[in-house]
Design a protein around this motif. Structure first.
Motif, short mmCIF file in Angstrom:
data_model
loop_
_atom_site.label_atom_id
_atom_site.label_comp_id
_atom_site.label_asym_id
_atom_site.label_seq_id
_atom_site.Cartn_x
_atom_site.Cartn_y
_atom_site.Cartn_z
N THR A 220 36.33 44.80 33.51
CA THR A 220 37.58 44.50 34.21
C THR A 220 38.06 45.70 35.02
O THR A 220 38.48 45.57 36.18
CB THR A 220 38.67 44.08 33.21
N ALA B 181 43.59 39.22 33.49
CA ALA B 181 42.83 40.29 34.13
C ALA B 181 42.52 39.97 35.58
O ALA B 181 42.48 40.87 36.42
CB ALA B 181 41.55 40.55 33.36
N GLN B 182 42.30 38.71 35.90
CA GLN B 182 42.01 38.36 37.30
C GLN B 182 43.27 38.46 38.16
O GLN B 182 43.17 38.75 39.35
CB GLN B 182 41.41 36.95 37.38
N GLN C 253 43.29 42.07 39.02
CA GLN C 253 42.30 42.37 40.07
C GLN C 253 42.76 41.86 41.42
O GLN C 253 42.52 42.49 42.46
CB GLN C 253 40.95 41.77 39.67
N THR D 145 38.39 45.98 39.07
CA THR D 145 39.71 46.34 39.62
C THR D 145 39.59 47.52 40.57
O THR D 145 40.16 47.51 41.68
CB THR D 145 40.68 46.69 38.47
N GLU E 3 33.06 39.53 37.95
CA GLU E 3 33.05 40.09 36.60
C GLU E 3 32.34 39.15 35.65
O GLU E 3 32.65 37.95 35.60
CB GLU E 3 34.48 40.35 36.11
N LYS F 94 35.93 35.85 38.33
CA LYS F 94 35.30 35.79 37.01
C LYS F 94 34.97 34.34 36.74
O LYS F 94 35.88 33.52 36.52
CB LYS F 94 36.21 36.35 35.92
N ASN G 146 36.07 32.87 31.74
CA ASN G 146 36.83 33.86 30.98
C ASN G 146 37.30 33.21 29.69
O ASN G 146 37.75 32.07 29.69
CB ASN G 146 38.05 34.32 31.80
N ASN H 31 39.20 32.56 38.94
CA ASN H 31 38.76 32.32 37.55
C ASN H 31 38.68 30.81 37.33
O ASN H 31 39.56 30.22 36.73
CB ASN H 31 39.73 32.98 36.57
N GLU I 45 42.72 42.07 28.91
CA GLU I 45 42.18 40.73 29.04
C GLU I 45 42.49 39.89 27.80
O GLU I 45 42.88 38.74 27.90
CB GLU I 45 40.67 40.79 29.27
#
Length: 478
Positions: free
Chosen positions: A12, A53-54, A57, A16, A127, A33, A36, A70, A230
């Motif tokens: 992650t 987390a996305q 990013q 990023t 990712e 991603k 996830n 995602n 995450e």
């Protein structure tokens, strides 16, 4: 594509960093991603749900979060079952075996998202999930090499040297891959290194000779980063603030990123209380969100939290419930459709005069408004709702927030008549600095400090980007 030898290897963070570096160069870059598994999620601009987390990013890339970043999100509700979210919407609840068969369909959704992103952006930084060495999951894989092979993209492999065994991680992962998958890996990244780099260099030379693949970068251990986790929760805290806040770490805790602003506050000592850990005295108790509210409620009752909450309130303490935690504070949680498991109802803690019925339709929306209880200037609150349930409050309760909607001002959440308890569906409720300050003042902390979580996040993104500049230089030179 960035894949890792293990979970939490730094995938992650590397994605990023690369997104921010390319964004600085003026490149139209987007994170992705494919699959996830996480209980920390965010609401997107197009009204869907993706991994938290996305969303981080996306911020690094200068973009609003979108469901194509995602396309498949798995939200575990038990050790063997999960809610499957596809393109931001709940598709089904499945056990692990059923989802394994479903992945062929899920791959179609993933490739559909990839195609849309490919047509809109110059670069896609992808990712992976977990590790590509999980050979038991190779069939119908959509998260790692299965995706990389399908779209024909190069892969860099990341390992966390702070865990130990970093060379074995790289060599062992390669040994578990097919020949075509091994050829797809263009180099290694060692993450979280601390110490004298000259002592590492013999190992780097050995690794390159052993595998024939270069070490593209050694990323230093960066202390004090404020980046959205995450999924993993850090139980150990090092804060020593005067204002004590405790949060029970339930088995299905969700969106514990709600408390990042409190972790960063110099006057707050935030502690997550794990199972069987002593429950200390506190100024404020916060019940977090949950992916399985009734099960987590039963877990808390078995752990003695009913007595803890009642004693805490008798001595004048304050309590906040967020999302599932809000539902737990009420009289009853009814699940007539078996949304979270077996149909039925559970008695709540009985501390707020509310009842909740879980519904099959998930509410997903970004919201903003003001605190209904505060005299703090500009006590603006911003957040997002992710929940399956309707909560009904009695006329004796007070509103928690006043939200701006298309229909006008609407009350959200509630407070007890004695103003000791506050419940809300808003995630990210502490993220805005003035809302954080207002809520902490309501809870009893007198402090002029206003933590700007977004600014701390921006600073952390820039730090990891600066640390990865050499990696990007090498990738662009390949």
């Amino acid at each position: 594509m960035v894949q890792g030898t293990t979970s939490d290897a730094g995938k992650t963070t590397i994605v990023t960093a690369l997104c921010r570096l390319l964004q600085r160069q003026g490149v139209r870059v987007v994170p992705m991603k494919p699959q996830n598994m996480a209980l920390n999620s965010a609401v997107t601009a197009d009204g869907g749900e993706i991994g938290r987390a996305q969303a981080l990013q996306a911020q690094a890339a200068g973009l609003a979060p979108h469901t194509d970043m995602n396309p498949v999100l798995i939200k575990p509700s038990s050790d063997t079952g999960a809610q499957i979210v596809v393109h931001g919407k709940v598709r089904a609840d499945m056990n692990a075996r059923d989802y394994d068969q479903y992945k062929t369909i899920a791959m179609s959704a993933v490739l559909e998202s990839y195609g849309r992103l490919q047509s809109q952006y110059d670069s896609i930084i992808v990712e992976g999930a977990g590790s590509p060495a999980e050979v038991n999951l190779r069939a119908r894989d959509i998260a790692n090499m299965g995706f990389a092979e399908a779209v024909d993209c190069p892969v860099i492999l990341v390992a966390d040297i702070d865990r130990g065994g970093v060379f074995a991680h790289f060599v062992g992962t390669l040994a578990c891959l097919s020949e075509s998958e091994q050829n797809r890996i263009i180099g290694f990244v060692i993450n979280r290194f601390r110490g004298d780099i000259s002592l590492l260099e013999p190992g780097l030379d050995w690794l390159e000779q052993k595998t024939g693949k270069p070490v593209l970068a050694v990323i230093p251990y960066l202390h004090g980063l404020m980046l959205d986790a995450e999924d993993a929760i850090q139980l150990k805290q090092t804060q020593s603030g005067k204002f004590k806040v405790i949060v029970p770490a339930t088995p299905r805790i969700s969106n514990h990123t709600d408390f990042d602003a409190l972790r960063a506050h110099p006057d707050v000592d935030l502690q997550f209380i794990g199972p069987d850990h002593p429950i200390p005295a506190a100024d404020l108790i916060i019940l977090p969100g949950s992916k399985n509210t009734r099960d987590d409620l039963a877990f808390l009752k078995r752990g003695g939290w009913q007595t803890v909450l009642e004693r805490h309130l008798r001595y004048g303490g304050k309590v906040i419930g967020i999302c599932g935690g809000y539902q737990m504070l009420g009289q009853v949680i009814d699940d007539p459709h078996g949304v979270e498991g077996q149909a039925g109802e559970s008695d709540g803690f009985g501390l707020l005069d509310i009842t909740t019925e879980l519904t099959q339709e998930k509410r997903l929306q970004q919201v903003q408004g003001v605190c209904a209880f505060s005299d703090v200037k500009d006590s603006r609150v911003e957040g997002y709702e992710i929940h399956m349930g309707l909560t009904y409050a009695s006329s004796d309760t007070l509103p928690a927030f006043l939200m701006q909607t298309e229909a006008g001002i609407e009350e959200e959440g509630c407070r007890s008549p004695d103003d000791q308890i506050l419940g809300t569906y808003l995630h990210g409720v502490f993220d805005h600095p003035q809302a954080c300050r207002a809520l902490l003042k309501w809870a009893g902390l007198t402090s002029e400090v206003a933590v700007d979580l977004n600014e701390l996040r921006e600073q952390s993104i820039d730090r990891v980007a600066d640390a990865c500049q050499g990696l990007l230089d090498k990738l662009q030179a390949l």
